[in-house]
Every structure is written in C-alpha cells, then in structure tokens.
Motif scaffolding. Sequence first.
Motif, PDB file in Angstrom:
ATOM      1  N   ARG A 448       0.831  -1.215   0.000  1.00 14.37           N
ATOM      2  CA  ARG A 448       0.000   0.000   0.000  1.00 14.37           C
ATOM      3  C   ARG A 448       0.860   1.257   0.000  1.00 14.37           C
ATOM      4  O   ARG A 448       0.503   2.264  -0.612  1.00 14.37           O
ATOM      5  N   GLN A 449       1.990   1.204   0.690  1.00 17.09           N
ATOM      6  CA  GLN A 449       2.888   2.355   0.665  1.00 17.09           C
ATOM      7  C   GLN A 449       3.393   2.600  -0.750  1.00 17.09           C
ATOM      8  O   GLN A 449       3.476   3.739  -1.216  1.00 17.09           O
ATOM      9  N   TRP A 451       1.877   1.857  -3.513  1.00 15.47           N
ATOM     10  CA  TRP A 451       0.768   2.422  -4.287  1.00 15.47           C
ATOM     11  C   TRP A 451       0.556   3.891  -3.925  1.00 15.47           C
ATOM     12  O   TRP A 451       0.282   4.729  -4.791  1.00 15.47           O
ATOM     13  N   ARG A 452       0.724   4.213  -2.651  1.00 15.39           N
ATOM     14  CA  ARG A 452       0.562   5.600  -2.205  1.00 15.39           C
ATOM     15  C   ARG A 452       1.607   6.513  -2.837  1.00 15.39           C
ATOM     16  O   ARG A 452       1.338   7.690  -3.103  1.00 15.39           O
ATOM     17  N   GLN A 463      10.365   9.219   2.748  1.00 15.54           N
ATOM     18  CA  GLN A 463       9.107   8.707   2.209  1.00 15.54           C
ATOM     19  C   GLN A 463       9.211   7.223   1.855  1.00 15.54           C
ATOM     20  O   GLN A 463       8.255   6.468   2.011  1.00 15.54           O
ATOM     21  N   GLU A 468       2.691   4.619   7.121  1.00 19.07           N
ATOM     22  CA  GLU A 468       1.695   5.447   7.788  1.00 19.07           C
ATOM     23  C   GLU A 468       0.544   4.573   8.275  1.00 19.07           C
ATOM     24  O   GLU A 468       0.338   3.461   7.768  1.00 19.07           O
ATOM     25  N   ASP A 470      -2.563   4.597   7.671  1.00 19.74           N
ATOM     26  CA  ASP A 470      -3.490   4.193   6.607  1.00 19.74           C
ATOM     27  C   ASP A 470      -2.923   3.091   5.723  1.00 19.74           C
ATOM     28  O   ASP A 470      -3.660   2.487   4.929  1.00 19.74           O
ATOM     29  N   ASP A 471      -1.621   2.836   5.822  1.00 19.59           N
ATOM     30  CA  ASP A 471      -1.046   1.728   5.055  1.00 19.59           C
ATOM     31  C   ASP A 471      -1.426   0.375   5.654  1.00 19.59           C
ATOM     32  O   ASP A 471      -1.312  -0.649   4.987  1.00 19.59           O
TER      33      ASP A 471
END
Length: 495
Positions: A448-449, A451-452, A463, A468, A470-471
């Motif tokens: 997910r990171q 993809w973010r 980064q 985070e 939300d990940d």
Amino acid sequence: MTTTTLAAALEALETVAAGAGVDPAGARREGEALAATVAEPNKGAFVDWCAETGRASSAEPFFDAASRGRRYRVAQTATMSLLAAGGSAHAPAYAAALGDVALAAASLGTPDPRSSGNAVTAAAAQLAEAPAQRPTPPTLGDEVTGSLLEQLSVVQRKIAGLNTAPLPSLLGDGAAPSAPSTSEQQPPVAVQPPPGTPAEPEPAPEPERPAKTVEELLAELDELVGLADVKAEIHRQAAVLRVEGLRAEAGLKTPDITRHMVFNGNPGTGKTTVARLVAGIYAALGLLSKGQLVEVDRSELVAGYLGQTATKTAEVVASAIGGVLFIDEAYSLSGDQYGREAIDTLVKEMEDNRADLVVIVAGYPLPMAVFIGENPGLESRFRTHVEFADYTDDELVDIFAVMARGAEYDVDDAVLERLRTILGGVDRGPTFGNARYVRNLLEASIGRQAWRLREVETPSLEQLRVLEPDDLAEIEPVDIGGEADGPDPQREETT
C-alpha cells in the motif's frame, strides 16, 4: 542499473552456488520457489514464470513452487542456512543473488503491490542473522547485512516506480560499503601497467567468519520476543548436553540422551526461528558438524509412487546431515502407506546418522500428540516436547516493529496503535497466524505504501522508509493460510 530478468537472476544464483561449492541445481530449485511465492499475487505471473524457468506454460508447477517457497519469504533457504551456519565467505554473494531473484519476480505478470511486500520481506529473510529479531540495527560490519541492504534499497525504489539508480547507503556514512548485487556486477577492464611496474599480489581469499559461540546463540534466543518457557527449555537442553560432552571427554559414562524434539504450537509461534538457533547451538557444542537447518513438509518427503518415497526421504535426510531436519506439520505423514514409508525411512536414517543429525517435528499440539503416540519408532526417539504458546497483543506489536525495522521501514506510535486496533478485532481461533499474521500485515502495508507513492516523481529517502497508519488495513485470517502459509514467522516473525 536496470532490473535483471528472472532467468538471468536464476543463472547468476547457480553461478554463485557453484563458486560456493554447493549444488547449483538445488540452488536453482530454491530460487524458482522463491520467485513463485513472491510473484503469486500478480495476475498471470505463472505465464512469465514458466517462460523464465524454461517450462511449458502451466499454472500447476508455478503454484506448487509457490507453496514450497512460502517459507523463503520469512526464513533462509536451506542453502543460505548452510552457508551462513558455516560462516562461508560466499554467503553475502548468495544472499545478494537471492535478493535479485526476489526483485525480478516482483515484476512477473501484472504487478500487484502485494508482490512488492513479498519481495522486501523475502530479501530481508535471507540475512544470516535474523535482523527482524534484533532490537538494535544489524551489525554494520556484517557483509551479509550490507549485501542485503543494497538489495532492499533497489526493491524500495522499484516499488516506488523509480529508476533503480543506487541510493545513498541506508546504513549511514560510517557503514561498511555493501557488496554490489549480482545484476550490477560488471567485468573489470584490463589495464596494461607501465613497463617495470611490479605485479600486484593476488588478493587474499575472503576469510570465513568465526562460528558463533553457545553464549552468543543463547543470547540471540533470549532476545526473541516472548517465548519464556521455550527459552527456559532450550537453555536446559544446552546445559544438559554440554555436561554430557564434558563427561564423555573425561572418559566417564554418559546417559543416552535423545537430541530430537517435538515443537508443539499454533502457526506463527516461533518454531522455525528456534529450530534454527537450536541447530547453531548444537553445532557450537560439537554435537553437529555444520549447524544448518533444512525445513521440509510432507510434499518434500513423499513421492507419487511406493518405493520412490524412501529414496526421496533419504535424499532429504542426506542434505540435513550435520544439522537439523525440521519437519513442519509432521502429522500429515499419518494415515496412508506413502506417509508410513516416509516415517519408516526417517526412523532408519535417524538411527544410521544419530551422531550427526537432529530431527525436530512440529505442528498443532493435539495432532502432534496423536502422531507421535501412534508411531512407536518415533515415540522412543522424541522424548523432549517444547510447547510454543500464542503471542499476546503486546508481543505481536513488538514483533511487527522489529520486522519492519529489519526490512528498513520506519513505524511510529500511530502505526503501532493502528496495529493494536486491528489485532483487537481479529478472531483468535486455532488457525490464527500469530506472528505470521502481523508479517502478512507488514507485507500488505509495504504494498500500500508503494501504491501511495506511485505518483510521487522523486520520493525522498524518508518517504521510502516511512509507513503510515493508513497503510495498515485488516486482513482476514483465512488469507494467512494457517500452517499452509509456510513456516512460523518470529523471523518469519519473520518464523
């Protein structure tokens, strides 16, 4: 640098294996299984995997290999374990070659963010010293660590959608330089020295690392999260076997103490990690000649026809001589003539090689008790039972934090609080994955990171490292796969 193809990465792995004096064909099988399990989430990956490995296009061999290779996302391959246990100077290069295989596999088929998480944890798992278990960063002088951290840098840039030019060392300015990955190595350009220039001496071969002492290995055991009763039992076994060895050296009579063990516990409770340390401890005590761990399940012992199983089991045992043979879900050998043939062969091989082989069988507590009780040949040889309790939420949070650190990701209190919330809502049935569950959460969050960050043209180093809240998102325990999802993570757990 450009990302290598899987075919090239596998060829490089075979080359490194040959240079290290280990079986190139076995190394290739490990690499193919590792690649399959990394690429498993990618749509259509089996087509590319078959093409890169020289097979006819079929999903069956791909998924068979992926099933065998799931343990390599969380623990060393057998060959990596052998090289690391012996302090081989070739261990860093072999670890780097496996990292290249994992990186190449993440691009098979239509890439899915989950395969990126698989690649990162698989690369980290090949470190010789279980970095996800240490509460402090890896030793900067460790060549294996430096080599794998270079691989992780490449993986992180790959999943962020960047070109794969080298990043600054993630170890900091004081770190020892890491070895280049196999896909980066270029042949040197020969330069003719001026006349009369004395020839430079041949470089000395890389020295092998000294073997770890019993005290160092027991200290690693003590650093694992939780497992208080397990630690106490392994300390007791080490003390008993040490005294037995001293009595033998003094010419005194020694009792016949069986060294084989039964590890009872639910998935993800640290069984594989502890088995690896047991192998090292026994080698340090002089009870085993090498100290490698060879991990198998029923599929790697049983063949398709009667008569073939005995040969297959004997070959597996031969690869484990000098170390520990770890049989996961050993109770699956009960109930049919093929399994009985494997058990009969195993008992014979244990007797023939009792001076230089330890067997550890593992699985769910109740089926393991039935399995041992039904086989007199096993019951007399497995008298030490070690119970692995499920982890508490606090222990799982600690394991997640050290796993993330071992894979070069940063998590803060907000991320860990999000993890606590997720764990509070998960059903803790008998198939709950324990540390394996949080390892899968970490792999998913890495995806997910990635993809973010997909639209961030030039992510900063921070980064690339920071996860985070939300990940993290809850995943169904059924997705973990229970025992079928591979060996235990605390390395796994990480095992």
